[in-house]
Design a protein around this motif. Structure first.
Motif, PDB file in Angstrom:
ATOM      1  N   PHE A   5      13.077  11.893 -22.112  1.00  0.00           N
ATOM      2  CA  PHE A   5      13.569  10.693 -21.409  1.00  0.00           C
ATOM      3  C   PHE A   5      13.709  10.980 -19.923  1.00  0.00           C
ATOM      4  CE2 PHE A   5      15.849   6.884 -20.565  1.00  0.00           C
ATOM      5  CZ  PHE A   5      16.847   7.199 -19.642  1.00  0.00           C
ATOM      6  N   ARG A   6      13.277  10.047 -19.096  1.00  0.00           N
ATOM      7  CA  ARG A   6      13.462  10.154 -17.653  1.00  0.00           C
ATOM      8  C   ARG A   6      14.136   8.889 -17.164  1.00  0.00           C
ATOM      9  NH1 ARG A   6       8.409  13.097 -14.627  1.00  0.00           N
ATOM     10  NH2 ARG A   6       8.787  15.167 -15.462  1.00  0.00           N
ATOM     11  N   LEU A   7      14.902   9.021 -16.067  1.00  0.00           N
ATOM     12  CA  LEU A   7      15.508   7.837 -15.465  1.00  0.00           C
ATOM     13  C   LEU A   7      14.388   7.047 -14.798  1.00  0.00           C
ATOM     14  CD1 LEU A   7      18.802   8.749 -13.570  1.00  0.00           C
ATOM     15  CD2 LEU A   7      18.528   7.668 -15.807  1.00  0.00           C
ATOM     16  N   MET A   8      14.044   5.915 -15.340  1.00  0.00           N
ATOM     17  CA  MET A   8      12.956   5.134 -14.762  1.00  0.00           C
ATOM     18  C   MET A   8      13.394   4.570 -13.418  1.00  0.00           C
ATOM     19  SD  MET A   8      11.039   5.952 -16.992  1.00  0.00           S
ATOM     20  CE  MET A   8       9.497   5.243 -16.552  1.00  0.00           C
ATOM     21  N   GLY A   9      12.480   4.575 -12.466  1.00  0.00           N
ATOM     22  CA  GLY A   9      12.822   4.115 -11.122  1.00  0.00           C
ATOM     23  C   GLY A   9      13.409   5.222 -10.272  1.00  0.00           C
ATOM     24  N   PHE A  10      13.407   6.455 -10.844  1.00  0.00           N
ATOM     25  CA  PHE A  10      13.939   7.595 -10.081  1.00  0.00           C
ATOM     26  C   PHE A  10      12.863   8.642  -9.889  1.00  0.00           C
ATOM     27  CE2 PHE A  10      18.285   8.797  -8.873  1.00  0.00           C
ATOM     28  CZ  PHE A  10      18.924   7.578  -9.027  1.00  0.00           C
ATOM     29  N   GLY A  11      12.854   9.292  -8.750  1.00  0.00           N
ATOM     30  CA  GLY A  11      11.922  10.381  -8.481  1.00  0.00           C
ATOM     31  C   GLY A  11      10.632   9.873  -7.894  1.00  0.00           C
ATOM     32  N   HIS A  12       9.922  10.772  -7.219  1.00  0.00           N
ATOM     33  CA  HIS A  12       8.653  10.384  -6.593  1.00  0.00           C
ATOM     34  C   HIS A  12       7.892  11.646  -6.205  1.00  0.00           C
ATOM     35  CE1 HIS A  12       5.787   8.416  -3.903  1.00  0.00           C
ATOM     36  NE2 HIS A  12       6.124   7.305  -4.527  1.00  0.00           N
ATOM     37  N   ARG A  13       6.579  11.600  -6.344  1.00  0.00           N
ATOM     38  CA  ARG A  13       5.763  12.760  -5.991  1.00  0.00           C
ATOM     39  C   ARG A  13       5.889  13.090  -4.514  1.00  0.00           C
ATOM     40  NH1 ARG A  13       1.168  14.573  -7.972  1.00  0.00           N
ATOM     41  NH2 ARG A  13       2.329  14.683  -9.930  1.00  0.00           N
ATOM     42  N   VAL A  14       6.002  12.076  -3.672  1.00  0.00           N
ATOM     43  CA  VAL A  14       5.991  12.360  -2.227  1.00  0.00           C
ATOM     44  C   VAL A  14       7.393  12.252  -1.629  1.00  0.00           C
ATOM     45  CG1 VAL A  14       5.043  11.665   0.012  1.00  0.00           C
ATOM     46  CG2 VAL A  14       3.602  11.549  -2.029  1.00  0.00           C
ATOM     47  N   ALA A  36       0.531  -7.638  -5.331  1.00  0.00           N
ATOM     48  CA  ALA A  36       0.850  -7.189  -3.964  1.00  0.00           C
ATOM     49  C   ALA A  36      -0.016  -6.004  -3.548  1.00  0.00           C
ATOM     50  CB  ALA A  36       2.327  -6.807  -3.873  1.00  0.00           C
ATOM     51  N   ARG A  37      -0.292  -5.087  -4.525  1.00  0.00           N
ATOM     52  CA  ARG A  37      -1.030  -3.866  -4.178  1.00  0.00           C
ATOM     53  C   ARG A  37      -2.517  -4.106  -3.996  1.00  0.00           C
ATOM     54  NH1 ARG A  37       0.470   1.465  -4.568  1.00  0.00           N
ATOM     55  NH2 ARG A  37       2.325   0.630  -3.617  1.00  0.00           N
ATOM     56  N   THR A  38      -3.010  -5.264  -4.438  1.00  0.00           N
ATOM     57  CA  THR A  38      -4.459  -5.558  -4.343  1.00  0.00           C
ATOM     58  C   THR A  38      -4.960  -5.401  -2.915  1.00  0.00           C
ATOM     59  OG1 THR A  38      -4.532  -6.946  -6.311  1.00  0.00           O
ATOM     60  CG2 THR A  38      -6.187  -7.402  -4.608  1.00  0.00           C
ATOM     61  N   PRO A  76      12.194   4.414   1.326  1.00  0.00           N
ATOM     62  CA  PRO A  76      12.645   3.338   2.224  1.00  0.00           C
ATOM     63  C   PRO A  76      12.485   1.962   1.593  1.00  0.00           C
ATOM     64  CG  PRO A  76      10.572   4.286   3.015  1.00  0.00           C
ATOM     65  CD  PRO A  76      11.047   5.149   1.886  1.00  0.00           C
ATOM     66  N   ARG A  77      11.548   1.854   0.669  1.00  0.00           N
ATOM     67  CA  ARG A  77      11.332   0.549   0.004  1.00  0.00           C
ATOM     68  C   ARG A  77      12.491   0.247  -0.947  1.00  0.00           C
ATOM     69  NH1 ARG A  77       5.824   2.044  -2.745  1.00  0.00           N
ATOM     70  NH2 ARG A  77       7.203   3.787  -3.283  1.00  0.00           N
ATOM     71  N   ALA A  78      13.070   1.310  -1.518  1.00  0.00           N
ATOM     72  CA  ALA A  78      14.197   1.095  -2.456  1.00  0.00           C
ATOM     73  C   ALA A  78      15.399   0.549  -1.699  1.00  0.00           C
ATOM     74  CB  ALA A  78      14.537   2.398  -3.168  1.00  0.00           C
ATOM     75  N   ASP A 127      17.848  16.618 -19.850  1.00  0.00           N
ATOM     76  CA  ASP A 127      17.390  17.478 -20.956  1.00  0.00           C
ATOM     77  C   ASP A 127      15.876  17.321 -21.087  1.00  0.00           C
ATOM     78  OD1 ASP A 127      17.804  17.322 -24.613  1.00  0.00           O
ATOM     79  OD2 ASP A 127      16.642  18.667 -23.286  1.00  0.00           O
ATOM     80  N   ARG A 128      15.138  18.343 -20.645  1.00  0.00           N
ATOM     81  CA  ARG A 128      13.669  18.208 -20.608  1.00  0.00           C
ATOM     82  C   ARG A 128      13.105  18.016 -22.009  1.00  0.00           C
ATOM     83  NH1 ARG A 128       9.856  21.914 -18.259  1.00  0.00           N
ATOM     84  NH2 ARG A 128      11.222  22.363 -16.523  1.00  0.00           N
ATOM     85  N   ASN A 129      13.854  18.412 -23.067  1.00  0.00           N
ATOM     86  CA  ASN A 129      13.343  18.224 -24.437  1.00  0.00           C
ATOM     87  C   ASN A 129      13.519  16.786 -24.921  1.00  0.00           C
ATOM     88  OD1 ASN A 129      12.685  20.989 -24.585  1.00  0.00           O
ATOM     89  ND2 ASN A 129      14.865  21.466 -24.975  1.00  0.00           N
ATOM     90  N   ASP A 161       0.841  -1.201   0.000  1.00  0.00           N
ATOM     91  CA  ASP A 161       0.000   0.000   0.000  1.00  0.00           C
ATOM     92  C   ASP A 161       0.875   1.250   0.000  1.00  0.00           C
ATOM     93  OD1 ASP A 161      -2.163   1.969   1.921  1.00  0.00           O
ATOM     94  OD2 ASP A 161      -2.681   1.087  -0.004  1.00  0.00           O
ATOM     95  N   HIS A 162       0.304   2.392  -0.390  1.00  0.00           N
ATOM     96  CA  HIS A 162       1.145   3.605  -0.468  1.00  0.00           C
ATOM     97  C   HIS A 162       0.332   4.880  -0.536  1.00  0.00           C
ATOM     98  CE1 HIS A 162       5.106   5.538  -1.632  1.00  0.00           C
ATOM     99  NE2 HIS A 162       5.370   4.762  -0.593  1.00  0.00           N
ATOM    100  N   GLU A 163      -0.580   5.069   0.416  1.00  0.00           N
ATOM    101  CA  GLU A 163      -1.441   6.256   0.503  1.00  0.00           C
ATOM    102  C   GLU A 163      -2.277   6.401  -0.786  1.00  0.00           C
ATOM    103  OE1 GLU A 163       0.424   9.966   1.350  1.00  0.00           O
ATOM    104  OE2 GLU A 163       1.093   9.411   3.362  1.00  0.00           O
ATOM    105  N   ALA A 185       4.738   5.687 -15.718  1.00  0.00           N
ATOM    106  CA  ALA A 185       5.039   6.695 -14.693  1.00  0.00           C
ATOM    107  C   ALA A 185       4.701   6.155 -13.307  1.00  0.00           C
ATOM    108  CB  ALA A 185       4.242   7.978 -14.954  1.00  0.00           C
ATOM    109  N   HIS A 186       4.007   5.024 -13.282  1.00  0.00           N
ATOM    110  CA  HIS A 186       3.528   4.452 -12.001  1.00  0.00           C
ATOM    111  C   HIS A 186       4.080   3.031 -11.859  1.00  0.00           C
ATOM    112  CE1 HIS A 186       1.047   3.820  -8.569  1.00  0.00           C
ATOM    113  NE2 HIS A 186      -0.146   3.682  -9.120  1.00  0.00           N
ATOM    114  N   GLY A 187       3.255   2.060 -11.781  1.00  0.00           N
ATOM    115  CA  GLY A 187       3.739   0.694 -11.531  1.00  0.00           C
ATOM    116  C   GLY A 187       4.470   0.082 -12.706  1.00  0.00           C
TER     117      GLY A 187
END
Ligand code: SDX
Length: 433
Positions: free
Chosen positions: A302-311, A391-393, A317-319, A297-299, A232-234, A267-269
């Motif tokens: 491409f984003r590093l997948m598995g990096f960054g988080h809204r919260v 797992a998230r179910t 801690p899970r990483a 480069d925002r143009n 779970d994750h809020e 962008a999510h799971g």
């Protein structure tokens, strides 16, 4: 919850919107209750992506993004991952307390006896191409479950909500394994009641009728911990999807299918699958710099997948726990020099020294290492998000049930800032340019 203070709004024309109660929870930011705003000011708030919007009161999970803290019903994820098994955490999320021995045995036994699916569900798989993405199969078959359980769809009956939760927690591993077997062209393996929840899943996933499946307890424990980390994750995107679908009175099987569909996005799971594909594309540490440059480069799009988080604006801690699990599993399998794991750790090291990532507080999230450990266990990339959904179910069900029981619950129906045409008349076709 007692209101301790009020907030007031004032507008340039001198008008005000009256007072808005400021609500306090037990942890985390206070909330300004703006439900009366439209009625008193004819204005709405504007918050695309819900950066500063609380959609509900919840007592299930709490994240402190600055401190990198994750609590399930008040218990730190590190302690749960270390001391509990996944079904114990399921009980905690659903009922709010950790089970005693008797409660745990009863819960395990009940879940175990719901792991089989109606035999006619097997026919659904035949309609999919063998190369269908397993998430497409899972969305379809979980949604179809509501066609089999007319006996428990009265949402206002707590016993119906409870049996639906048991059925979904129990059948997701079976359907996930079936989705994998179908793409492999292998026969479905039925659940074995003598096995634990996660051992049962691994046998259904990897077992074949031709021989006895040999369980590896280290791998079973590692996968069980991965389930705990994803439980779970809020109010993340897929949980909010489940709540929104549930707010219309849709049945729990349809709501969980909606959550699975939302979780699929990269962008999510879907980031765990995308992250492994990214690591395989980078291929070698010598190319890390090129990809870090692209990510900055925002143009490039491409984003590093598995990096960054809204919260999380600190290490997820899970990483951290996932990286430890990586070490454990790779060591058990004699893969401690796994090329992708070393590449991931070097990518993390370089990124966390780079101003762009430091400034934006971008750290590895739960998806950064989860693909590496699952791949090492023999789980293919396109199954990673199915494992996440499995797992998230339980988290989705706990949140859905909390919403149904919430006296303040209403159908979710956001407003908008309209930017389209003002009213105009239709011109007959013959007179149009
Ligand atoms: C999950 O919400 C949850 O709890 C989700 C989850 C759960 O358990 O349910 O934790 C599971 O979904 C984890 C996240 C998995 N997704 C990824 O790993 C995909 C890559 N990460 C992102 O796309 C992004 O970080 C998000 C979607 C996770 C968060 O996006 P936000 O909060 O909307 O942040 P943003 O897009 O506004 O980014 C802020 C800045 C931007 O740069 P500037 O506009 O300031 O110049 O950070 C940059 C972004 O370009 N940025 C990245 C980046 N993530 C954000 N730059 C490069 N690589 C990245 N990964």
């Amino acid at each position: 919850m007692a209101n301790e203070e009020n907030a007031s709004l004032s507008f340039a024309d001198g008008s005000t919107g009256g007072d808005f109660p400021v609500l306090s929870g037990t942890l985390g930011p206070q909330a300004v209750d703006i439900r009366s705003l439209l009625g008193t000011t004819d204005k709405v708030t504007y918050d695309p992506g819900f950066l500063s919007t609380a959609s509900c009161r919840s007592s299930i999970t709490f994240i402190d993004g600055d401190e990198g803290v994750l609590l399930y019903r008040g218990y730190p994820i590190e302690q749960l991952a270390e001391q509990c098994d996944f079904l114990e955490v399921c009980y905690l999320l659903i009922y709010g307390e950790l089970p005693n021995e008797e409660q745990k045995a009863k819960f395990d036994n009940t879940v175990t006896r719901h792991t089989m699916v109606h035999d006619q569900i097997n026919n659904f798989f035949r309609g999919f191409r063998r190369d269908a993405h397993p998430m497409a199969v899972l969305v379809g078959t979980v949604g179809a479950l509501s066609a089999f359980y007319h006996d428990s769809l009265d949402l206002n009956d707590e016993s119906h909500r409870e049996i639906s939760a048991y059925r979904l927690i129990a059948k997701l591993p079976t359907l996930t394994a079936m989705a994998y077997k179908y793409t492999m062209g292998q026969p479905f393996i039925y659940p074995l009641n003598s096995l634990s929840y996660t051992a049962n899943f691994m046998r259904m996933l990897f077992g074949v009728p031709a021989e006895e499946y040999q369980l590896n307890d280290v791998l079973v424990r590692a996968l069980d911990r991965i389930f705990i980390l994803h439980a779970d994750h809020e109010q993340n995107a897929s949980t909010s999807t489940v709540r929104l679908a549930g707010s219309s009175g849709a049945n729990p099987f349809a709501c969980i299918a909606a959550g699975i569909a939302c979780l699929w996005g990269p962008a999510h799971g879907g980031a765990n699958e995308a992250c492994l594909e990214m690591l395989e594309e980078i291929g070698d540490v010598s190319r890390v710099g090129e990809y870090i440059k692209k990510a900055k480069d925002r143009n490039s799009g491409f984003r590093l997948m598995g990096f960054g988080h809204r919260v999380y604006k600190n290490y997820d801690p899970r990483a951290k726990l996932m990286r430890e699990t990586c070490h454990e599993v790779l060591g058990e399998l004699g893969l401690q020099h796994d090329r992708l794991f070393k590449l991931a750790m070097e990518l993390e090291r370089i990124a966390l020294e780079d101003e762009y990532f430091v400034e934006r507080k971008l750290y590895p999230n739960v998806d950064f290492y989860s693909g590496i450990v699952q791949r090492a266990m023999g789980i293919p990339n396109n199954m990673f998000t199915c494992i996440f959904a499995l797992a998230r179910t339980v988290g989705w069900l706990a949140q859905w049930s909390e919403m149904i029981a919430d006296p303040e619950q209403k159908i979710g129906r956001p407003r908008q800032l309209y930017t389209g045409e003002v009213q105009r008349d239709v011109v007959p076709m013959s007179l149009r340019d």
